[in-house]
Design a protein around this motif. Structure first.
Motif, PDB file in Angstrom:
ATOM      1  N   GLY A 250       0.782  -1.229   0.000  1.00  0.00           N
ATOM      2  CA  GLY A 250       0.000   0.000   0.000  1.00  0.00           C
ATOM      3  C   GLY A 250       0.809   1.272   0.000  1.00  0.00           C
ATOM      4  O   GLY A 250       0.261   2.367   0.199  1.00  0.00           O
TER       5      GLY A 250
ATOM      6  N   THR B 228       3.369   4.320  -1.550  1.00  0.00           N
ATOM      7  CA  THR B 228       3.468   5.100  -2.785  1.00  0.00           C
ATOM      8  C   THR B 228       4.891   5.568  -3.057  1.00  0.00           C
ATOM      9  O   THR B 228       5.241   5.861  -4.195  1.00  0.00           O
ATOM     10  CB  THR B 228       2.549   6.338  -2.718  1.00  0.00           C
ATOM     11  OG1 THR B 228       2.902   7.130  -1.573  1.00  0.00           O
ATOM     12  CG2 THR B 228       1.090   5.913  -2.599  1.00  0.00           C
TER      13      THR B 228
ATOM     14  N   ALA C  67       1.159  -5.329   7.045  1.00  0.00           N
ATOM     15  CA  ALA C  67       1.237  -6.428   6.080  1.00  0.00           C
ATOM     16  C   ALA C  67       1.720  -7.708   6.747  1.00  0.00           C
ATOM     17  O   ALA C  67       1.191  -8.796   6.494  1.00  0.00           O
ATOM     18  CB  ALA C  67       2.164  -6.044   4.930  1.00  0.00           C
TER      19      ALA C  67
ATOM     20  N   LEU D 132       2.845   0.443   7.316  1.00  0.00           N
ATOM     21  CA  LEU D 132       2.270  -0.419   6.288  1.00  0.00           C
ATOM     22  C   LEU D 132       2.944  -1.788   6.271  1.00  0.00           C
ATOM     23  O   LEU D 132       2.283  -2.819   6.069  1.00  0.00           O
ATOM     24  CB  LEU D 132       2.409   0.248   4.917  1.00  0.00           C
ATOM     25  CG  LEU D 132       1.644   1.559   4.714  1.00  0.00           C
ATOM     26  CD1 LEU D 132       1.996   2.179   3.363  1.00  0.00           C
ATOM     27  CD2 LEU D 132       0.137   1.323   4.815  1.00  0.00           C
TER      28      LEU D 132
END
Length: 319
Positions: free
Chosen positions: A83, A85, A100, A96
């Motif tokens: 997720g 960027t 995960a 993130l």
């Protein structure tokens, strides 16, 4: 043939060749080193082909450059999967990556020290440097207001080796009843509180993940760096590595709970992590090797068999 492996491992002779002969005699399996060398060469050639290289006409520098390019591509891909960027943004990616890791369907239970017992141990030997760093005069006040798992991990950054060794000696008095089953916890340490303490660790280890095997905690430590190339591909596998490490020692402590000197075994493991769980061909074998061996057994029946993902309560006990 043994010379090829010896050079790869930078092993000492004649001990290396002698150890191979002893293992062959003990196991009854000869030529295993030759098979391993063939496997290494085959996998190297296969990876070169996958990278579009010719193994008969590729230099070490060319192979290295191709691998680095592949790592960059994989890091970009995995960053997107979790997720993210920006594949180098540390503060964006750490939460993130942790999310995960926690979402993967993998066993997370462990048998570790009760937090209440850990607090009592710290009260017996208050970490003065950590208390000063966080602005506390009372150990009770610090334990009340701070995240205990975060505090416990911070001890290794604040107190120094002499204090840590003395503290670990307190574990001689613990018993199996001081342990409990709970879920492994993965946390990101508070950046502003601890970044000054963890700087040396990050510089020395070249990564930002650690764990406390006795508490079942995995910690992503803060860094001054706001950007790091490959952060996703570096951190995510380390989280899974430490999940297995905690479960490995969880199983080891569970096995050893029947020993009268259980506390001393825990102390010895925390201080030196001795590799004397078993012996083969006159050589001590670390518990990690035993776990990995049984972890490779899929269909073969074996009375002591267990795999790394099996919780200690499910292991076949022999008394």
């Amino acid at each position: 043939m043994a010379k090829f492996l010896r050079d790869l491992l930078d092993a000492e002779e004649p001990l290396f060749s002698l150890a191979i002969r002893q293992l062959e005699k003990a196991s009854g399996q000869h030529g295993t080193d030759t098979k391993l060398i063939g496997e290494i060469i085959q996998k190297t050639h296969s990876s070169m082909s996958e990278l579009g290289l010719d193994h008969t006409d590729t230099t070490g520098r060319e192979y290295y450059a191709a691998l680095m390019n592949r790592i960059h591509e994989d890091n970009e891909r995995v960053t997107g999967l979790v997720g993210g960027t920006d594949s180098a943004a540390v503060r964006e990616l750490i939460p993130l990556i942790i999310k995960a890791a926690e979402s993967v369907d993998t066993p997370m239970d462990c048998w570790v020290l009760k937090r209440s017992v850990g607090k009592e141990l710290l009260k017996k030997m208050p970490p003065q440097k950590l208390m000063q760093h966080l602005g506390y005069k009372s150990i009770d006040s610090m334990l009340k207001h701070e995240d205990f798992d975060e505090l416990y991990t911070a001890l290794r950054f604040s107190e120094g080796p002499e204090w840590l060794n003395a503290y670990n000696e307190l574990f001689k008095e613990i018993t199996p009843s001081d342990f409990e089953k709970r879920r492994i916890r993965i946390i990101a340490m508070d950046h502003d509180k601890y970044v000054g303490l963890t700087e040396h660790f990050v510089q020395k280890k070249r990564h930002n993940v650690t764990h406390t095997k006795e508490m079942g905690t995995i910690v992503v430590v803060p860094m001054h760096q706001e950007r790091m190339r490959g952060i996703t591909l570096k951190t995510l596998p380390l989280l899974f590595h430490y999940i297995n490490e905690i479960r490995l020692y969880s199983a080891f402590f569970k096995f050893k709970q029947v020993n009268k000197n259980f506390g001393e075994i825990v102390v010895e493991t925390l201080l030196a992590d001795p590799g004397n769980a078993s012996q083969m061909a006159g050589q001590y074998v670390h518990w990690r090797v035993i776990q990995r061996y049984f972890g490779k057994i899929d269909d073969e029946p074996h009375p002591e068999a267990f795999q790394p993902h099996v919780h200690p309560e499910d292991l076949h006990w022999r008394r």
